[in-house]
Scaffold this motif. Structure first.
Motif, PDB file in Angstrom:
ATOM      1  N   LEU A   1       0.755  -1.265   0.039  1.00 10.75           N
ATOM      2  CA  LEU A   1       0.053  -0.138   0.113  1.00 10.75           C
ATOM      3  C   LEU A   1       1.034   1.370  -0.035  1.00 10.75           C
ATOM      4  O   LEU A   1       1.743   1.294   0.576  1.00 10.75           O
ATOM      5  N   PHE A   2       0.644   2.193  -1.054  1.00 13.77           N
ATOM      6  CA  PHE A   2       1.535   3.386  -0.972  1.00 13.77           C
ATOM      7  C   PHE A   2       0.628   4.598  -0.743  1.00 13.77           C
ATOM      8  O   PHE A   2      -0.659   4.800  -1.113  1.00 13.77           O
ATOM      9  N   LEU A   3       1.090   5.657  -0.492  1.00 11.93           N
ATOM     10  CA  LEU A   3       0.231   6.942  -0.129  1.00 11.93           C
ATOM     11  C   LEU A   3       0.625   7.777  -1.001  1.00 11.93           C
ATOM     12  O   LEU A   3       2.199   7.924  -1.535  1.00 11.93           O
ATOM     13  N   ASP A   4      -0.216   8.656  -1.887  1.00 11.34           N
ATOM     14  CA  ASP A   4       0.361   9.850  -2.588  1.00 11.34           C
ATOM     15  C   ASP A   4      -0.171  11.025  -1.573  1.00 11.34           C
ATOM     16  O   ASP A   4      -1.152  11.209  -1.180  1.00 11.34           O
ATOM     17  N   ALA A   5       1.145  11.266  -1.027  1.00 11.20           N
ATOM     18  CA  ALA A   5       1.141  11.888   0.260  1.00 11.20           C
ATOM     19  C   ALA A   5       1.475  13.676   0.159  1.00 11.20           C
ATOM     20  O   ALA A   5       1.646  14.058   1.394  1.00 11.20           O
ATOM     21  N   CYS A   6       1.039  13.975  -1.138  1.00 13.42           N
ATOM     22  CA  CYS A   6       1.404  15.345  -1.390  1.00 13.42           C
ATOM     23  C   CYS A   6       0.774  16.445  -0.259  1.00 13.42           C
ATOM     24  O   CYS A   6       1.384  17.243   0.120  1.00 13.42           O
ATOM     25  N   ARG A   7      -0.418  16.167   0.150  1.00 16.07           N
ATOM     26  CA  ARG A   7      -1.067  16.955   1.440  1.00 16.07           C
ATOM     27  C   ARG A   7      -1.415  15.998   2.487  1.00 16.07           C
ATOM     28  O   ARG A   7      -2.395  16.439   3.335  1.00 16.07           O
ATOM     29  N   PHE A   8      -0.326  15.383   3.029  1.00 17.30           N
ATOM     30  CA  PHE A   8      -0.468  14.553   4.104  1.00 17.30           C
ATOM     31  C   PHE A   8      -0.840  15.385   5.399  1.00 17.30           C
ATOM     32  O   PHE A   8      -1.340  15.014   6.186  1.00 17.30           O
TER      33      PHE A   8
END
Ligand code: F0G
Length: 459
Positions: free
Chosen positions: A214-221
């Motif tokens: 599982l990966f996050l697209d974490a731009c606005r974490f």
């Protein structure tokens, strides 16, 4: 915050940039020469630039000091180690691979894990993420919950993944064809809406069921973490850093654009725990971005990111950030302007389909509204509707699922009086919405037409 209700900008200003006031007549002339495409404008002719929150934030004095300190050693720069330590303080992945921006991380990741026959599920792929998945021949599937697809439906975590649909998708395509599952926080294409920790845990469970990363697209974490603190039961007294740690602990890797929640003007990274994937990613990095201790970045950029990452999780900053976006959105909602609700983290999304029901989707109501906001008030937003998503590779055109105009708020750039001005202009245009006419496209490229197409107003 003691007894005072007013939420102030938690900074003062010591360096300013002039913005240029123009007249309606001047802006009309600029529109004509830009083919009514706001991407073609000279930014000097824009008063309030709400085109994007990406790379447009104001850096702090400490970040500018970091720029001075930046060490440009090709390999093993101290700036790299400061960057790495800062990333690790929030996201302790074994491998951190710096890139020049988010899409470079996506390009490398999907070059390694994508390919024909592969399927990548996401709550909603951002357009560059989708493009990078599809470029490898893989399929990008969006599985946001039903509530996330309707602008006016209220839900605290409208960015959540539909977990049952995810399970069904993996079974339908077979787990062997799903290299990883991705979750975008906050969900930019779906209105800047957050994802709950509960949902992230449920997604993790599905991934574990099939042995998938599982990966996050974490731009606005950080914005996502603030929403969790505000809205998710049990997190009101948990610190933002702790919430970010919990998000990170649930995933196996991330892609990041430092142009968003690292408050830098450029930069990004790819991070993961898997050794074999990381080695292949680093080899591609060296081919196109640079040596693994700088990626596509200068040492000074690494410093700005290292510092920005520490500032973005400060709770005074996040309170101000999310409140100021809500301040704009809620004033518009109160004035009867249809918006995606609840208001997202980095942007207010105007619902052009609801505001301009007399303009059919193929006459581009979002474009018409975006053009009117620029003409009347010098405000540049971005159409996210049929202009952006309506054209297909075979040349056919169908309406997009929503007709939105995004007013994205750069970080720490505009003050409350700027936002009050935006409210006044949007209200004025909305009150005269019935006078707006649709547009037609007179020139367009075969793909990503929203950047370069030229338009004409319908008479
Ligand atoms: N993922 C998300 C969710 C994004 O919003 C963006 C960029 C990217 C990936 C790509 O990052 O620009 O550094 O290559 N979004 C900007 C926007 C461009 O205006 O929303 P990048």
């Amino acid at each position: 915050m003691e007894r005072w209700k007013t939420i102030i900008e938690p900074f003062r200003i010591k360096s300013v940039e002039p913005v240029r006031l123009t007249t309606v007549a001047e802006r009309q002339q600029k529109l004509e020469s830009a083919g009514y495409n706001l991407f073609n404008l000279h930014a000097d002719d824009v008063l309030m630039d709400l085109l994007t929150d990406s790379g447009t934030g104001a850096m702090s004095a400490a970040q500018w000091a970091g720029i001075q300190r930046g060490d440009e050693s090709y390999a093993g720069s101290p700036s790299w180690y400061r960057f790495l330590e800062s990333v690790h303080s929030l996201f302790p992945f074994k491998h951190v691979i710096p890139t020049h921006q988010g899409r470079a991380a996506e390009k490398i990741l999907f070059s390694v894990v994508g390919g024909p026959g592969k399927v990548v599920p996401n709550n909603t792929h951002f357009d560059t993420t989708r493009a990078n998945v599809e470029f490898t021949g893989a399929e990008a599937v969006d599985l946001v919950i039903e509530e996330g697809q309707h602008p006016s439906v209220l839900h605290p975590f409208k960015g959540n993944m539909d977990v049952e649909a995810l399970d069904a998708c993996i079974r339908a395509h077979e787990p062997a064809n799903v290299p990883l599952v991705m979750v975008t926080v906050t969900n930019n294409s779906g209105g800047g809406q957050p994802v709950s920790l509960e949902n992230l845990r449920a997604v993790r469970e599905v991934c574990d069921r099939y042995g998938l990363p599982l990966f996050l697209d974490a731009c606005r974490f950080a914005e996502n973490a603030w929403f969790i603190k505000q809205r998710e039961p049990g997190y009101a007294n948990v610190g933002v850093r702790e919430i970010v740690s919990q998000m990170a602990a649930l995933v196996d890797g991330m892609t990041m654009s430092a142009k968003k929640d690292a408050i830098a003007n450029i930069g990004g990274w790819l991070a993961m725990n898997d050794d074999a994937w990381a080695e292949r990613c680093r080899n591609l990095l060296i081919l196109t971005e640079g040596f693994p201790t700088y990626g596509g970045l200068a040492g000074r950029d690494l410093e700005a990111i290292a510092q920005g990452l520490q500032e973005v999780v400060e709770e005074d900053y996040l309170r101000y950030r999310i409140s100021s976006t809500a301040y704009l959105g809620e004033a518009l909602v109160e004035a009867g302007v249809p918006c995606v609700q609840p208001i997202g983290g980095h942007a207010v999304y105007l619902d052009a389909a609801a505001l301009l029901p007399h303009i059919p989707p193929l006459a581009y109501p979002g474009q018409s509204l975006a053009v009117a906001l620029y003409r009347e008030g010098g405000i540049r937003g971005c159409e996210i509707g049929t202009v952006m998503f309506g054209i297909h590779p075979d040349g056919t055109e169908t309406p997009a699922s929503m007709e939105l105009v995004r007013l994205a708020i750069p970080r720490r750039v505009y003050t409350q009086s700027h936002v009050d001005y935006v409210i006044e202009v949007v209200r004025w245009v909305a009150e005269r919405a019935s006078e707006l006419r649709g547009m037609r496209i007179v020139e367009q490229p075969p793909a990503l037409r929203h950047f370069t197409a030229r338009f004409e107003p319908l008479s």
